[in-house]
Design a protein around this motif. Structure first.
Motif, PDB file in Angstrom:
ATOM      1  N   PRO A   5       0.790  -1.227   0.000  1.00 16.16           N
ATOM      2  CA  PRO A   5       0.000   0.000   0.000  1.00 16.16           C
ATOM      3  C   PRO A   5       0.833   1.294   0.000  1.00 16.16           C
ATOM      4  O   PRO A   5       0.311   2.361  -0.271  1.00 16.16           O
ATOM      5  CB  PRO A   5      -0.831  -0.087   1.271  1.00 16.16           C
ATOM      6  CG  PRO A   5      -0.773  -1.501   1.719  1.00 16.16           C
ATOM      7  CD  PRO A   5       0.495  -2.060   1.156  1.00 16.16           C
ATOM      8  N   MET A   6       2.121   1.208   0.306  1.00 18.53           N
ATOM      9  CA  MET A   6       2.940   2.418   0.340  1.00 18.53           C
ATOM     10  C   MET A   6       3.163   2.908  -1.092  1.00 18.53           C
ATOM     11  O   MET A   6       3.552   2.145  -1.958  1.00 18.53           O
ATOM     12  CB  MET A   6       4.271   2.149   1.033  1.00 18.53           C
ATOM     13  CG  MET A   6       5.109   3.413   1.230  1.00 18.53           C
ATOM     14  SD  MET A   6       6.710   3.088   2.018  1.00 18.53           S
ATOM     15  CE  MET A   6       6.230   2.912   3.711  1.00 18.53           C
ATOM     16  N   SER A   7       2.912   4.174  -1.317  1.00 11.89           N
ATOM     17  CA  SER A   7       3.078   4.735  -2.654  1.00 11.89           C
ATOM     18  C   SER A   7       4.555   4.786  -3.049  1.00 11.89           C
ATOM     19  O   SER A   7       5.443   4.776  -2.193  1.00 11.89           O
ATOM     20  CB  SER A   7       2.487   6.149  -2.704  1.00 11.89           C
ATOM     21  OG  SER A   7       3.308   7.043  -1.961  1.00 11.89           O
ATOM     22  N   THR A   8       4.787   4.857  -4.339  1.00 15.92           N
ATOM     23  CA  THR A   8       6.169   4.943  -4.832  1.00 15.92           C
ATOM     24  C   THR A   8       6.890   6.163  -4.269  1.00 15.92           C
ATOM     25  O   THR A   8       8.027   6.032  -3.803  1.00 15.92           O
ATOM     26  CB  THR A   8       6.190   4.936  -6.371  1.00 15.92           C
ATOM     27  OG1 THR A   8       5.599   3.709  -6.813  1.00 15.92           O
ATOM     28  CG2 THR A   8       7.605   5.043  -6.901  1.00 15.92           C
ATOM     29  N   PRO A   9       6.271   7.359  -4.291  1.00 16.02           N
ATOM     30  CA  PRO A   9       6.988   8.498  -3.700  1.00 16.02           C
ATOM     31  C   PRO A   9       7.337   8.276  -2.231  1.00 16.02           C
ATOM     32  O   PRO A   9       8.438   8.619  -1.796  1.00 16.02           O
ATOM     33  CB  PRO A   9       6.009   9.670  -3.862  1.00 16.02           C
ATOM     34  CG  PRO A   9       5.125   9.284  -4.987  1.00 16.02           C
ATOM     35  CD  PRO A   9       5.009   7.787  -4.917  1.00 16.02           C
ATOM     36  N   ASP A  10       6.422   7.664  -1.476  1.00  9.93           N
ATOM     37  CA  ASP A  10       6.706   7.404  -0.061  1.00  9.93           C
ATOM     38  C   ASP A  10       7.836   6.397   0.100  1.00  9.93           C
ATOM     39  O   ASP A  10       8.682   6.537   0.988  1.00  9.93           O
ATOM     40  CB  ASP A  10       5.455   6.918   0.674  1.00  9.93           C
ATOM     41  CG  ASP A  10       4.505   8.053   1.017  1.00  9.93           C
ATOM     42  OD1 ASP A  10       4.970   9.202   1.139  1.00  9.93           O
ATOM     43  OD2 ASP A  10       3.301   7.791   1.181  1.00  9.93           O
ATOM     44  N   ARG A  11       7.864   5.374  -0.744  1.00 11.41           N
ATOM     45  CA  ARG A  11       8.958   4.398  -0.693  1.00 11.41           C
ATOM     46  C   ARG A  11      10.291   5.078  -1.001  1.00 11.41           C
ATOM     47  O   ARG A  11      11.300   4.806  -0.359  1.00 11.41           O
ATOM     48  CB  ARG A  11       8.714   3.237  -1.668  1.00 11.41           C
ATOM     49  CG  ARG A  11       7.636   2.290  -1.230  1.00 11.41           C
ATOM     50  CD  ARG A  11       7.623   0.954  -1.968  1.00 11.41           C
ATOM     51  NE  ARG A  11       8.066   0.969  -3.331  1.00 11.41           N
ATOM     52  CZ  ARG A  11       7.280   1.075  -4.412  1.00 11.41           C
ATOM     53  NH1 ARG A  11       5.977   1.205  -4.263  1.00 11.41           N
ATOM     54  NH2 ARG A  11       7.794   1.041  -5.632  1.00 11.41           N
ATOM     55  N   LEU A  12      10.283   5.967  -1.985  1.00 15.11           N
ATOM     56  CA  LEU A  12      11.510   6.687  -2.351  1.00 15.11           C
ATOM     57  C   LEU A  12      11.969   7.591  -1.207  1.00 15.11           C
ATOM     58  O   LEU A  12      13.158   7.652  -0.888  1.00 15.11           O
ATOM     59  CB  LEU A  12      11.297   7.500  -3.628  1.00 15.11           C
ATOM     60  CG  LEU A  12      11.163   6.684  -4.911  1.00 15.11           C
ATOM     61  CD1 LEU A  12      10.567   7.532  -6.030  1.00 15.11           C
ATOM     62  CD2 LEU A  12      12.514   6.118  -5.328  1.00 15.11           C
ATOM     63  N   ILE A  13      11.031   8.275  -0.595  1.00 11.46           N
ATOM     64  CA  ILE A  13      11.364   9.178   0.516  1.00 11.46           C
ATOM     65  C   ILE A  13      11.902   8.369   1.697  1.00 11.46           C
ATOM     66  O   ILE A  13      12.941   8.712   2.277  1.00 11.46           O
ATOM     67  CB  ILE A  13      10.140  10.018   0.940  1.00 11.46           C
ATOM     68  CG1 ILE A  13       9.753  10.993  -0.174  1.00 11.46           C
ATOM     69  CG2 ILE A  13      10.421  10.775   2.239  1.00 11.46           C
ATOM     70  CD1 ILE A  13       8.366  11.594  -0.007  1.00 11.46           C
ATOM     71  N   GLU A  14      11.209   7.288   2.042  1.00 11.28           N
ATOM     72  CA  GLU A  14      11.647   6.478   3.183  1.00 11.28           C
ATOM     73  C   GLU A  14      13.015   5.860   2.923  1.00 11.28           C
ATOM     74  O   GLU A  14      13.870   5.820   3.809  1.00 11.28           O
ATOM     75  CB  GLU A  14      10.610   5.397   3.478  1.00 11.28           C
ATOM     76  CG  GLU A  14      10.845   4.715   4.803  1.00 11.28           C
ATOM     77  CD  GLU A  14       9.684   3.837   5.209  1.00 11.28           C
ATOM     78  OE1 GLU A  14       9.908   2.633   5.372  1.00 11.28           O
ATOM     79  OE2 GLU A  14       8.574   4.376   5.366  1.00 11.28           O
ATOM     80  N   THR A  57      13.195  16.543   0.485  1.00 10.05           N
ATOM     81  CA  THR A  57      11.921  16.002   0.953  1.00 10.05           C
ATOM     82  C   THR A  57      12.158  15.005   2.084  1.00 10.05           C
ATOM     83  O   THR A  57      11.441  15.019   3.100  1.00 10.05           O
ATOM     84  CB  THR A  57      11.167  15.332  -0.213  1.00 10.05           C
ATOM     85  OG1 THR A  57      10.991  16.299  -1.253  1.00 10.05           O
ATOM     86  CG2 THR A  57       9.819  14.804   0.231  1.00 10.05           C
ATOM     87  N   ALA A  58      13.153  14.156   1.940  1.00 10.84           N
ATOM     88  CA  ALA A  58      13.469  13.159   2.974  1.00 10.84           C
ATOM     89  C   ALA A  58      13.959  13.832   4.256  1.00 10.84           C
ATOM     90  O   ALA A  58      13.561  13.444   5.361  1.00 10.84           O
ATOM     91  CB  ALA A  58      14.517  12.179   2.455  1.00 10.84           C
ATOM     92  N   ILE A  59      14.809  14.826   4.131  1.00 12.12           N
ATOM     93  CA  ILE A  59      15.317  15.537   5.319  1.00 12.12           C
ATOM     94  C   ILE A  59      14.171  16.241   6.030  1.00 12.12           C
ATOM     95  O   ILE A  59      14.080  16.222   7.264  1.00 12.12           O
ATOM     96  CB  ILE A  59      16.446  16.519   4.929  1.00 12.12           C
ATOM     97  CG1 ILE A  59      17.694  15.733   4.493  1.00 12.12           C
ATOM     98  CG2 ILE A  59      16.777  17.452   6.085  1.00 12.12           C
ATOM     99  CD1 ILE A  59      18.771  16.587   3.843  1.00 12.12           C
ATOM    100  N   ARG A  60      13.274  16.856   5.263  1.00 15.08           N
ATOM    101  CA  ARG A  60      12.118  17.510   5.887  1.00 15.08           C
ATOM    102  C   ARG A  60      11.262  16.499   6.648  1.00 15.08           C
ATOM    103  O   ARG A  60      10.802  16.769   7.746  1.00 15.08           O
ATOM    104  CB  ARG A  60      11.274  18.217   4.825  1.00 15.08           C
ATOM    105  CG  ARG A  60      11.867  19.504   4.343  1.00 15.08           C
ATOM    106  CD  ARG A  60      10.980  20.158   3.303  1.00 15.08           C
ATOM    107  NE  ARG A  60      11.514  21.433   2.865  1.00 15.08           N
ATOM    108  CZ  ARG A  60      11.282  21.963   1.679  1.00 15.08           C
ATOM    109  NH1 ARG A  60      10.524  21.328   0.792  1.00 15.08           N
ATOM    110  NH2 ARG A  60      11.809  23.132   1.367  1.00 15.08           N
TER     111      ARG A  60
END
Length: 194
Positions: A5-14, A57-60
């Motif tokens: 269920p995790m979106s691609t952008p969220d996977r990239l950020i994490e 985005t990840a640092i934020r």
């Protein structure tokens, strides 16, 4: 590695959050991010302008998470001492270091105004929040009126960040725990406090 269920952008950020914490900015390549996230190159560049945009985005997000965790502890019920103690003694992955504090040691992050900004803002927020709590303790007679809240707040942040360094250098959490206990002993409420 990630749930469906995790979106691609969220996977990239994490993935970027984890890699920045583990390897720093230079050691976090786009290829490593994509592999860690299980995402293709096209999807990375579809969602982000490039590595600097994704890193920001990840640092934020890392900064927001740290503020959330610290805020819950510092805003909890209890005396000023109890809330500071709760923050200092909370469970943390001491040997990994602080995900925000470690970024201050990264020359690429520090050299970039954009990447450094969330780090600086978070440390500033933490110091201000701690200073407010110390002032509350002074106002209630829990702490000595001679304490300078901003100085004590800086000492708390320095103890945590320095505790991480000492623990990593020794390979043991004992050094972090000793630093926290030492600061708490110095901050212990006055015996005559109500």
């Amino acid at each position: 590695m990630y749930s469906d269920p995790m979106s691609t952008p969220d996977r990239l950020i994490e993935a970027t959050q984890e890699l920045l914490w583990e390897r720093g900015y230079v050691g976090t390549s786009p290829k490593a991010i994509q592999q860690h996230a299980g995402a293709g190159q096209g999807s990375m560049y579809h969602h982000f302008a490039g590595k600097p945009d994704l890193a920001l985005t990840a640092i934020r997000r890392t900064a927001e998470e740290l503020r959330g965790t610290a805020g819950r502890l510092l805003d909890a019920p209890g005396s000023a001492y109890q809330r500071i103690s709760g923050y200092l003694l909370r469970e943390r992955d001491v040997l990994r270091g602080c995900p925000v504090g470690r970024l201050t040691m990264d020359p690429e992050v520090i050299a970039s105004d954009a990447l450094r900004a969330p780090v600086e803002e978070t440390i500033g927020w933490l110091r201000d929040r701690l200073a407010t709590i110390v002032q509350e303790g002074v106002d209630r007679g829990e702490f000595s009126s001679s304490l300078v809240p901003q100085d004590i707040a800086a000492a708390v942040v320095a103890t945590v960040q320095g505790g991480y360094v000492l623990a990593r250098a020794s390979g043991s959490t004992d050094a972090f725990d000793a630093a926290a206990r030492g600061l708490l002993a110095l901050l212990a409420p006055r015996p005559d406090a109500a």
